[in-house]
Design an enzyme around this catalytic site. Sequence first.
Site, PDB file in Angstrom:
ATOM      1  N   GLU A  68       0.823  -1.215   0.000  1.00  0.00           N
ATOM      2  CA  GLU A  68       0.000   0.000   0.000  1.00  0.00           C
ATOM      3  C   GLU A  68       0.854   1.261   0.000  1.00  0.00           C
ATOM      4  O   GLU A  68       1.036   1.901   1.038  1.00  0.00           O
ATOM      5  CB  GLU A  68      -0.953   0.011   1.205  1.00  0.00           C
ATOM      6  CG  GLU A  68      -1.902   1.183   1.187  1.00  0.00           C
ATOM      7  CD  GLU A  68      -2.854   1.224   2.375  1.00  0.00           C
ATOM      8  OE1 GLU A  68      -3.624   2.198   2.468  1.00  0.00           O
ATOM      9  OE2 GLU A  68      -2.835   0.309   3.215  1.00  0.00           O
ATOM     10  N   LYS A  86      -2.752  -2.085  -2.965  1.00  0.00           N
ATOM     11  CA  LYS A  86      -3.811  -1.164  -2.538  1.00  0.00           C
ATOM     12  C   LYS A  86      -3.308   0.234  -2.889  1.00  0.00           C
ATOM     13  O   LYS A  86      -2.363   0.729  -2.281  1.00  0.00           O
ATOM     14  CB  LYS A  86      -4.097  -1.297  -1.039  1.00  0.00           C
ATOM     15  CG  LYS A  86      -5.264  -0.446  -0.575  1.00  0.00           C
ATOM     16  CD  LYS A  86      -5.649  -0.755   0.858  1.00  0.00           C
ATOM     17  CE  LYS A  86      -6.858   0.068   1.271  1.00  0.00           C
ATOM     18  NZ  LYS A  86      -7.303  -0.272   2.618  1.00  0.00           N
TER      19      LYS A  86
END
Length: 190
Positions: free
Chosen positions: A104, A141
Amino acid sequence: LFEMTMDRQINGVPTATYLWEQKRIVPFLKIDKGLEEEQNCVKLMKDMPKLEDLLDKGVAAGVFGTKERSVILGFNKAGIEAVAKQQFEVAKRVLAKGLIPMIEPEVDIKASNKPKCEQYLLECLLAGLQELAPSDKVIFKLTLPTIPNTYAPLIGHSKTLRVVALSGGYKRDQACEVLAQNIGMIASFS
């Protein structure tokens, strides 16, 4: 799941087991310990002491994977490279334990030169994927991109399990509109 949440039970059942068996929610463990101070227009993850112990605990608890977040605040090649390098170093440790890492590297929606940040991040992430073993799989993500389908090369990559979108501060309606323009990206809005 935060570590303390993972350690708890719901109706006498360990949290990760309950989430999967009763709710069909795939359990992920948050492993980062927060962010360092800004340097080179990014915030790297703080050091993660005892990461292997935490990962072993996650495996025993039945989590599917991990989540680890860093932030890009503006365009700086050295900073973006450092974010990608750190994310993949951690991902390799997660993969070694048999878990799926959710990489992420959030690009702040107010980042100066956001499209340029996203394009360079894509290049760095593709390079990082090349360093993984052929059987390794990761999830990304990522902040919804300014230019639709910027992350299409990741979505179609053989080492990518999924690319999920974080809203990154966009209002829900706007986030859904932007998400609809990105083929193959799925929502992970909180």
